[in-house]
Design a protein around this motif. Structure first.
Motif, PDB file in Angstrom:
ATOM      1  N   LYS A  54      30.284  43.647  50.773  1.00 27.62           N
ATOM      2  CA  LYS A  54      29.867  42.668  49.761  1.00 27.62           C
ATOM      3  C   LYS A  54      28.675  43.176  48.950  1.00 27.62           C
ATOM      4  O   LYS A  54      27.683  43.641  49.497  1.00 27.62           O
ATOM      5  CB  LYS A  54      29.498  41.342  50.432  1.00 27.62           C
ATOM      6  CG  LYS A  54      29.113  40.251  49.439  1.00 27.62           C
ATOM      7  CD  LYS A  54      28.838  38.942  50.131  1.00 27.62           C
ATOM      8  CE  LYS A  54      28.444  37.878  49.121  1.00 27.62           C
ATOM      9  NZ  LYS A  54      27.079  38.098  48.603  1.00 27.62           N
TER      10      LYS A  54
ATOM     11  N   ASP B 127      34.385  41.616  46.304  1.00 25.63           N
ATOM     12  CA  ASP B 127      33.721  40.362  45.990  1.00 25.63           C
ATOM     13  C   ASP B 127      33.947  40.041  44.512  1.00 25.63           C
ATOM     14  O   ASP B 127      34.649  40.772  43.808  1.00 25.63           O
ATOM     15  CB  ASP B 127      32.233  40.404  46.355  1.00 25.63           C
ATOM     16  CG  ASP B 127      31.471  41.481  45.591  1.00 25.63           C
ATOM     17  OD1 ASP B 127      31.865  41.794  44.453  1.00 25.63           O
ATOM     18  OD2 ASP B 127      30.481  42.008  46.132  1.00 25.63           O
ATOM     19  N   TRP B 128      33.342  38.956  44.029  1.00 25.56           N
ATOM     20  CA  TRP B 128      33.640  38.499  42.662  1.00 25.56           C
ATOM     21  C   TRP B 128      32.881  39.275  41.591  1.00 25.56           C
ATOM     22  O   TRP B 128      32.992  38.966  40.412  1.00 25.56           O
ATOM     23  CB  TRP B 128      33.375  36.995  42.540  1.00 25.56           C
ATOM     24  CG  TRP B 128      31.950  36.594  42.726  1.00 25.56           C
ATOM     25  CD1 TRP B 128      31.008  36.444  41.748  1.00 25.56           C
ATOM     26  CD2 TRP B 128      31.296  36.268  43.951  1.00 25.56           C
ATOM     27  NE1 TRP B 128      29.810  36.048  42.287  1.00 25.56           N
ATOM     28  CE2 TRP B 128      29.955  35.930  43.649  1.00 25.56           C
ATOM     29  CE3 TRP B 128      31.708  36.217  45.288  1.00 25.56           C
ATOM     30  CZ2 TRP B 128      29.030  35.568  44.624  1.00 25.56           C
ATOM     31  CZ3 TRP B 128      30.783  35.853  46.255  1.00 25.56           C
ATOM     32  CH2 TRP B 128      29.472  35.531  45.924  1.00 25.56           C
ATOM     33  N   LEU B 129      32.103  40.307  41.989  1.00 27.35           N
ATOM     34  CA  LEU B 129      31.414  41.139  41.002  1.00 27.35           C
ATOM     35  C   LEU B 129      32.344  42.167  40.371  1.00 27.35           C
ATOM     36  O   LEU B 129      31.972  42.831  39.411  1.00 27.35           O
ATOM     37  CB  LEU B 129      30.219  41.857  41.661  1.00 27.35           C
ATOM     38  CG  LEU B 129      29.151  40.961  42.296  1.00 27.35           C
ATOM     39  CD1 LEU B 129      28.048  41.806  42.909  1.00 27.35           C
ATOM     40  CD2 LEU B 129      28.568  39.997  41.264  1.00 27.35           C
TER      41      LEU B 129
ATOM     42  N   ASN C 199      39.701  38.153  44.763  1.00 32.05           N
ATOM     43  CA  ASN C 199      38.259  38.300  44.744  1.00 32.05           C
ATOM     44  C   ASN C 199      37.612  37.145  43.987  1.00 32.05           C
ATOM     45  O   ASN C 199      36.585  37.310  43.353  1.00 32.05           O
ATOM     46  CB  ASN C 199      37.841  39.640  44.136  1.00 32.05           C
ATOM     47  CG  ASN C 199      37.996  39.673  42.610  1.00 32.05           C
ATOM     48  OD1 ASN C 199      38.902  39.046  42.046  1.00 32.05           O
ATOM     49  ND2 ASN C 199      37.113  40.395  41.953  1.00 32.05           N
TER      50      ASN C 199
ATOM     51  N   ASP D 268      35.485  34.006  42.827  1.00 29.30           N
ATOM     52  CA  ASP D 268      34.187  33.424  43.162  1.00 29.30           C
ATOM     53  C   ASP D 268      34.435  32.156  43.982  1.00 29.30           C
ATOM     54  O   ASP D 268      35.102  31.231  43.515  1.00 29.30           O
ATOM     55  CB  ASP D 268      33.453  33.089  41.862  1.00 29.30           C
ATOM     56  CG  ASP D 268      32.087  32.460  42.082  1.00 29.30           C
ATOM     57  OD1 ASP D 268      31.763  32.086  43.220  1.00 29.30           O
ATOM     58  OD2 ASP D 268      31.344  32.329  41.086  1.00 29.30           O
TER      59      ASP D 268
ATOM     60  N   GLY E 292      32.732  29.720  44.404  1.00 32.55           N
ATOM     61  CA  GLY E 292      32.232  28.562  43.685  1.00 32.55           C
ATOM     62  C   GLY E 292      33.257  27.894  42.797  1.00 32.55           C
ATOM     63  O   GLY E 292      33.079  26.726  42.415  1.00 32.55           O
TER      64      GLY E 292
ATOM     65  N   GLY F 175      36.154  35.991  46.987  1.00 35.39           N
ATOM     66  CA  GLY F 175      35.253  37.135  46.977  1.00 35.39           C
ATOM     67  C   GLY F 175      34.200  37.079  48.065  1.00 35.39           C
ATOM     68  O   GLY F 175      33.403  38.001  48.228  1.00 35.39           O
ATOM     69  N   HIS F 176      34.162  36.003  48.829  1.00 36.63           N
ATOM     70  CA  HIS F 176      33.362  35.865  50.043  1.00 36.63           C
ATOM     71  C   HIS F 176      33.902  34.629  50.746  1.00 36.63           C
ATOM     72  O   HIS F 176      34.961  34.116  50.385  1.00 36.63           O
ATOM     73  CB  HIS F 176      31.867  35.755  49.728  1.00 36.63           C
ATOM     74  CG  HIS F 176      31.002  35.996  50.943  1.00 36.63           C
ATOM     75  ND1 HIS F 176      29.809  35.352  51.153  1.00 36.63           N
ATOM     76  CD2 HIS F 176      31.187  36.811  52.012  1.00 36.63           C
ATOM     77  CE1 HIS F 176      29.275  35.767  52.291  1.00 36.63           C
ATOM     78  NE2 HIS F 176      30.095  36.654  52.833  1.00 36.63           N
TER      79      HIS F 176
END
Length: 365
Positions: free
Chosen positions: A262, A282-284, A304, A306, A308, A340-341
């Motif tokens: 991550k 992850d979402w990056l 991946n 986010d 949120g 992504g997490h």
């Protein structure tokens, strides 16, 4: 003697992890068995978190809850446990504090600590110390009756050392940065010791019934690119290089391996050169770019969205899933859908249901 298990009814994630063409993208999410589910709190009751981890019947029940709630939408179960069982097996005390997370009352402060020396000299038998995890895995695999595969996991050496030295989560990582810059050789000795335990621990999970394994490097993003190559990547490589060998020594089939670093977006190409089958994102990461790099190296990606987005309503979830599906080749080869997490607190389970349903809709055509 190896336990006997029912034949698989859904092996989609295993085929995707091996890079085979599939009829749709398999899906699961990190922390899918957890506190966002009302049934989790009911089963956990007033028990301490680690007591739950050490009670195979309850850990198994929790593992199965999302599989039963989202039947037909989730393509893997992940055993309910915690990455910090390895530091516990090494002799460290770890507590789970309500609303604060994991806490080590007596963290490692320097290589001169008596505790550091004791840990380095200790001969840890993971087969004995972590027997409760293997029992939970075997029990869960039997209860699954082939519905979906079961994932085992461990924390990455760098992330485990962060917790052991910091004493918990951190925002500035003062203690671990002191270690790697002031005591680099002692840091590497500890990372190597943890790596060897991870190999044995994962091998025993496979013997118990895990069908693929994931290594969580949750704090990888706290390292610079050069520090990642020095203090994380060699130990991730050690696990990927030695777990298949260890499984063969034990007479076991090799299983697919997932690595999730991550925050280490800069390390994608390096991770694609490892022996892991699946690279967690992850979402990056931009889906299309990450997919292109991974596929050029013969790797499957996992991720991946986010996490949120699950707070954002159905339209937002649909938009994110559609973007992922486009970027990740429409799910026909080389993509395992995930967040992504892990799922964050207070997510409505019905929002997660919509997420899973949209993955099927977008990748089944």
């Amino acid at each position: 003697m190896t336990a006997q298990f029912a034949p698989m009814k859904n092996d989609l994630i295993l085929r995707a992890a091996r890079g085979e063409k599939v009829e749709r993208a398999p899906a699961w999410v990190m922390r899918q068995a957890g506190r966002y589910l009302p049934e989790y709190h009911e089963a956990k009751g007033g028990r301490d978190f680690f007591e739950v981890c050490r009670t195979p019947e309850i850990a198994s029940t929790l593992t199965l809850q999302p599989i039963e709630r989202f039947a037909g939408l989730v393509d893997a179960a992940i055993i309910f446990s915690d990455i910090l069982v390895i530091p516990q097996a090494m002799g460290m005390t770890v507590e789970m504090l309500d609303k604060k997370g994991p806490h080590f009352p007596d963290p490692l402060r320097s290589p001169d600590d008596a505790q550091y020396k004791e840990i380095m000299q200790r001969n840890v038998d993971v087969l004995v110390e972590l027997d409760y995890v293997y029992k939970a895995i075997t029990m869960t695999r039997q209860k699954l009756q082939g519905r979906v595969p079961l994932i085992g996991f461990c924390g990455a050496p760098w992330t485990l050392m962060c917790y052991m030295v910091e004493g918990g989560g951190s925002k500035i990582f003062k203690e671990i940065k002191t270690w790697i810059y002031k005591y680099p050789e002692a840091s590497k000795d500890l990372l190597q010791k943890i790596s060897e335990l991870c190999v044995d621990y994962l091998a025993q999970q496979v013997i118990a019934g895990a069908q693929l394994v994931q290594v969580f490097d949750s704090w990888a993003g706290e390292l610079s690119p050069s520090s990642f190559k020095e203090f994380s990547l060699p130990y991730l490589n050690y696990i990927a290089d030695n777990l298949p060998r260890r499984l063969k020594e034990l007479g076991q089939d090799v299983v697919p391996m997932i690595v999730f670093a991550k925050g280490a977006w800069y390390a994608l190409e390096d991770l694609c050169k490892t022996n892991y089958d699946v690279i967690g994102l992850d979402w990056l990461h931009d889906p299309a770019r990450a997919y292109q790099i991974a596929r050029a190296n013969g790797k499957t990606v996992q991720g991946n969205a986010d996490p949120g987005v699950l707070y954002g309503g159905k339209a937002a979830i649909t938009a994110v899933v559609e973007e992922m599906a486009r970027g990740f080749g429409n799910g026909k080869q080389g993509w395992i859908a995930n967040l992504g997490h892990g799922i964050t607190p207070f997510v409505d389970p019905e929002s997660l249901r919509h997420y899973f349903a949209e993955i099927q809709r977008c990748t089944s055509a």
